[in-house]
Scaffold this motif. Structure first.
Motif, short mmCIF file in Angstrom:
data_model
loop_
_atom_site.label_atom_id
_atom_site.label_comp_id
_atom_site.label_asym_id
_atom_site.label_seq_id
_atom_site.Cartn_x
_atom_site.Cartn_y
_atom_site.Cartn_z
N ASN A 352 0.83 -1.21 0.00
CA ASN A 352 0.00 0.00 0.00
C ASN A 352 0.86 1.26 0.00
O ASN A 352 0.54 2.24 -0.68
CB ASN A 352 -0.92 -0.01 1.22
CG ASN A 352 -2.00 -1.07 1.11
OD1 ASN A 352 -2.43 -1.43 0.01
ND2 ASN A 352 -2.43 -1.61 2.24
N ASN A 425 -8.56 -0.51 -4.73
CA ASN A 425 -7.84 0.64 -4.19
C ASN A 425 -8.56 1.25 -2.99
O ASN A 425 -7.93 1.65 -2.02
CB ASN A 425 -7.64 1.71 -5.27
CG ASN A 425 -6.46 1.38 -6.17
OD1 ASN A 425 -5.66 0.52 -5.82
ND2 ASN A 425 -6.36 2.04 -7.30
N GLU A 428 -8.14 -0.86 0.01
CA GLU A 428 -6.75 -0.81 0.44
C GLU A 428 -6.45 0.48 1.18
O GLU A 428 -5.70 0.48 2.16
CB GLU A 428 -5.82 -0.95 -0.77
CG GLU A 428 -5.81 -2.35 -1.37
CD GLU A 428 -4.93 -2.44 -2.61
OE1 GLU A 428 -4.42 -1.38 -3.02
OE2 GLU A 428 -4.77 -3.55 -3.13
N LEU A 432 -5.12 0.74 4.82
CA LEU A 432 -3.88 1.45 5.08
C LEU A 432 -4.03 2.43 6.23
O LEU A 432 -3.14 2.56 7.08
CB LEU A 432 -3.41 2.17 3.81
CG LEU A 432 -2.13 3.01 3.94
CD1 LEU A 432 -0.98 2.12 4.35
CD2 LEU A 432 -1.83 3.71 2.64
#
Length: 661
Positions: A352, A425, A428, A432
Motif C-alpha cells: 500500500n 484501491n 486498500e 492502510l
C-alpha cells in the motif's frame, strides 16, 4: 530417443522404476520414492521435488510436467549415456539397486552434470553464455521444450536482454507466442515476469495484447506464487486474482498481545525491503518443506529414509542466512503460522505504501543497498550463540518505509506493486489508514521502550564511571602505545550466553553474565571497540571473527565446486592460495598471548595452519596428477584435498562457536 518418449510417463528418470509418484520440476523428469529421497537431500536449488498425486497443483504447471517429460527431457541430463560414441563406463542403476548406488548416480548426473553435452570450450565463457542465451531467446517461440532445457542446462541466461530484439527477454518471446509450457520452464529457472521490453511491456502485457488471456492470467497468478502458497497453508484457499483480490489476511485471534510480540512486530516493519523479500522466500521454502514432509510420511513405506528435517544448505547463500533458514524448522505449527500471518500483514502494508508513492519516487528508490552477507539471522549455528542487534532508530524506520524492493521473480512486494489493479484501491486505502494508526501506536510504544533503555544505560554508565577501577582502566586504554603499561590477561574466557528468541526477526540480545564482574565487561567492551588503542591481549570482536570465517568458508566452497569439474585443473592452486590468504587474515586477528589460556581456540588455530599448508601441497599434487592423466594418483589426491577441506571447515566452525562461548 523414441524409447525415452514411449516410456516417459511411466518410469523413474533415474532408475526406470515403474509408476513414479514424484516429479522434479526443474529437471523435467518423474521420480520413484528412492530417487526422490535423494533429490530432496540435494536441496531445492538443485532439484524441486513435488508429489504428483498429492498436494495442490496448478493445471498449467501439471500439464507442463507431463509435457516436458514426454518431450524426453531426461535425454538432456543423460546425453553422453545415450550417445553410442561416448567412452563413459558408468551405467544407469536399476529399480532393484540400493539407494547408495542410486545416490551416486544421481549426484553424478544432477550435481556434477557429468552426462550433459558441454558447450564449445574454445570460446570464452562470456561469448558462450551470450550465444546460448540468444539461441534460447529464439527457441522459446516454439513448443520444443527439450531444446530450451538443453540450452539452460548448458548455461543460457533466462533473463538475457536481446538488445537487437527490442530489449526483450525469453519470457517476452514465449508470452507473445502463447507458449505456456515454455513460460513455465522459464519461470522455474528464474525468469522475471516484471521485466519490461523496449516498449515498456512485460510478459503479461504481451500475452494480453496477443489474445492469450489464459496465459496472461497464469502469469499473474505466477507473480503471486509466494503469497498464494503461504495463504493456502494458513487458510486452505487462494485469492481470486481475476477479480483484483491478491491477498487474504487471516483473522488475528483477539488475544492480548504481550510486549515482546509488539516489539517483534515493530522490528519486522523496520527490516529493509530486500531482507524482507529474502525472509519471505525462506518462509515459502519452509512451507513447501513442511507440506512435502507431511505427504512423504503418508505415502512412503519407510518415511524415515529421505526425510528432510530442515532446509538443505544452499551454497549460493551466505552462512548466516543458511543457518536462519534451518532454524525455521524449530518453530511449532502455531508459532510458524503466527509468523506467516505477521508477514502477510506487513507485506500488505508495504504494498500500500508503494502504491501511494509517485512513480518518480518509486523509480528513484527501487534498489536496496543491503547485501546478502548482512546478518539477517544469527551469526553462528549453535543454539545458544546469538549475536547482538540494536533497535533501529526512528530515522532508520522512516528511511525503510521510503524504500522499495528490487524486482525478482516470485518475490512478494515487487510483484504486488506491478500487478495490483484499481479494483481494490478503496478498500486498500481504508486498510492502510487502520494500519498506519496501528503503526503510530507501535512507534509510540517503541519510543517509550527506547527512552527507558537509554535511561537505564545512563544509570549504568554513571555507576561504572564512578568506579575507581573503571577510571584506571580508561586511563590505561587511552595511554599512548609507548607509555601504556602491560595489560593483565583475563582470568577466564569471556562467555556470552543467550536464550532462543521468540521469532526469527526478533533482535538477538544476550543477557548479562551474572558471574562476570561489571568492570571486566566494561574493559572487554572498551578494548574491543576502541580503534588502534586496544590491548594486544584482548580477543577480537565476534563480528570480525564471523566475517573472516565466512570468507574462508566461501573460498573452501569455491575449491569444492572446482573439484566437481576436473577439466578445470588450473583452478586448484589459485583456490588453495585464496584459502591461504583468507586463513592468514583470520589468524591475524588473534594475538598469541590472548589465546594462551584458551586451549580450544589455540587448537583450532593450529589446525587451520596445518591444513592450510597441507591443502596447498595436495592441490599442487592433484594438478600434477591431472596433467599426467594418472587415474590412481588423481583419486588419491582428490581424497586428500577433500580431507583437508573438511578439516579446514571443521576448524573454522570450532573457532567461531567456541569463541562465543
Amino acid at each position: 530417443m523414441s524409447r525415452g518418449k514411449n516410456r516417459g510417463l511411466e518410469v523413474c528418470g533415474d532408475c526406470n522404476s515403474q509408476d513414479p509418484p514424484f516429479a522434479s520440476l526443474n529437471k523435467g523428469i518423474l521420480l520413484c520414492s528412492d530417487c526422490a529421497s535423494v533429490h530432496r537431500q540435494l536441496g531445492t536449488h538443485l532439484s524441486i521435488v513435488k508429489p504428483l498425486r498429492h498436494g495442490q497443483w496448478n493445471q498449467s504447471l501439471l500439464s507442463f510436467v507431463h509435457q516436458i517429460n514426454s518431450h524426453n527431457a531426461n535425454s538432456v541430463w543423460e546425453h553422453l549415456l545415450l550417445d553410442p560414441n561416448s567412452k563413459l563406463q558408468k551405467k544407469k542403476p536399476t529399480p532393484k539397486d540400493s539407494i547408495q548406488t542410486k545416490s551416486q548416480f544421481i549426484r553424478s548426473k544432477h550435481v556434477n552434470l557429468e552426462f550433459v553435452l558441454k558447450p564449445n570450450l574454445n570460446e570464452t565463457s562470456t561469448n558462450i553464455e551470450v550465444e546460448l542465451s540468444k539461441q534460447l531467446h529464439a527457441s522459446v517461440r516454439s513448443a520444443n521444450l527439450e531444446t530450451s532445457l538443453r540450452l539452460i542446462a548448458q548455461g543460457a541466461n533466462c533473463n538475457y536482454i536481446h538488445k537487437d530484439k527490442n530489449c526483450t527477454t525469453p519470457i517476452h518471446v514465449a508470452a507473445k507466442a502463447g507458449q505456456s509450457a515454455q513460460c513455465e520452464l522459464l519461470l522455474i529457472y528464474g525468469a522475471d515476469i516484471n521485466a519490461v521490453d523496449g516498449s515498456g511491456n512485460n510478459a503479461i502485457d504481451l500475452a494480453r495484447q496477443n489474445q492469450f488471456t489464459q496465459l496472461a492470467d497464469r502469469l499473474v497468478e505466477a507473480s503471486y506464487e509466494v503469497t498464494d502458497r503461504i495463504i493456502y497453508f494458513l487458510c486452505g484457499r487462494k485469492p481470486d486474482h481475476t477479480s483484483g483480490q491478491h491477498l487474504i489476511i487471516p483473522e488475528q485471534t483477539k488475544v492480548e498481545i504481550n510486549e515482546h510480540l509488539k516489539i517483534a512486530r515493530g522490528k519486522l516493519q523496520l527490516i529493509p525491503n530486500k531482507m524482507f523479500e529474502e525472509l519471505v522466500m525462506d518462509l515459502y521454502e519452509e512451507v513447501d518443506r513442511r507440506e512435502t514432509e507431511t505427504i512423504w510420511s503418508t505415502i512412503c513405506s519407510n518415511p524415515e529414509i529421505g526425510a528432510v528435517p530442515f532446509l538443505v544448505t544452499n551454497p549460493h547463500l551466505s552462512a548466516t542466512r543458511n543457518q536462519g533458514r534451518q532454524k525455521l524448522a524449530r518453530f511449532s505449527h502455531a508459532e510458524f503460522c503466527g509468523l506467516l500471518s505477521d508477514i502477510l500483514v506487513d507485506a500488505s502494508r508495504r504494498k500500500n505504501i508503494a502504491n501511494l508513492r509517485p512513480l518518480e519516487q518509486m523509480r528513484g528508490n527501487r534498489e536496496s543497498t543491503n547485501s546478502d552477507d548482512e546478518p539477517l539471522y544469527d551469526a553462528v549455528c549453535e543454539d545458544d550463540d546469538y549475536g547482538h542487534a540494536s533497535l533501529p532508530s526512528m530515522s532508520q524506520q522512516n528511511a525503510t518505509n521510503n524504500s522499495l524492493p528490487s524486482t525478482s521473480t516470485g518475490t512478494i512486494v515487487s510483484s504486488q506493486t506491478n500487478v495490483a489493479t484499481a479494483a481494490d484501491n478503496n478498500s486498500e486505502l481504508e486498510q492502510l489508514r487502520k494500519q498506519l494508526k496501528n503503526s503510530e501506536l507501535t512507534i509510540t510504544e517503541l519510543k517509550a521502550i527506547v527512552e527507558k533503555l537509554s535511561l537505564e544505560n545512563s544509570i549504568l554508565k554513571t555507576r561504572i564511571d564512578s568506579s575507581p577501577i573503571s577510571q584506571e582502566v580508561q586511563l590505561r586504554i587511552h595511554d599512548t602505545p609507548e607509555n601504556s603499561p602491560t595489560e593483565p590477561e583475563p582470568s577466564k574466557p569471556l562467555n556470552v550466553n543467550s536464550k532462543r528468541p521468540v521469532s526469527m526477526y526478533e533482535a538477538r540480545q544476550a543477557p548479562r553474565d551474572e558471574n562476570r564482574p561489571p568492570v571486566t565487561q566494561s574493559l572487554y567492551s572498551v578494548a574491543s571497540n576502541s580503534s588502534g588503542s586496544s590491548s594486544t591481549t584482548s580477543l577480537p570482536i565476534v563480528d570480525e571473527v564471523t566475517k573472516r570465517t565466512e570468507i574462508v568458508t566461501r573460498r573452501i566452497q569455491e575449491l569444492w565446486l572446482a573439484m566437481q569439474d576436473l577439466s578445470s585443473k588450473d583452478k586448484f592452486i589459485p583456490c588453495s592460495e585464496r584459502i591461504r590468504l583468507g586463513v592468514t587474515d583470520l589468524i591475524a586477528i588473534f594475538p598469541k598471548t590472548a589465546t594462551d589460556e584458551h586451549e580450544i581456540l589455540r587448537s583450532a588455530l593450529r589446525n587451520l595452519n596445518v591444513n592450510t599448508t597441507a591443502i596447498q601441497n595436495e592441490c599442487a599434487n592433484l594438478q600434477r596428477a591431472l596433467n599426467s592423466e594418472n587415474p590412481t594418483n588423481i583419486d588419491v589426491h582428490l581424497q586428500q584435498v577433500r580431507n583437508c577441506a573438511y578439516n579446514l571447515a571443521k576448524a573454522t566452525k570450532t573457532l567461531v562457536t567456541q569463541f562465543q562461548q
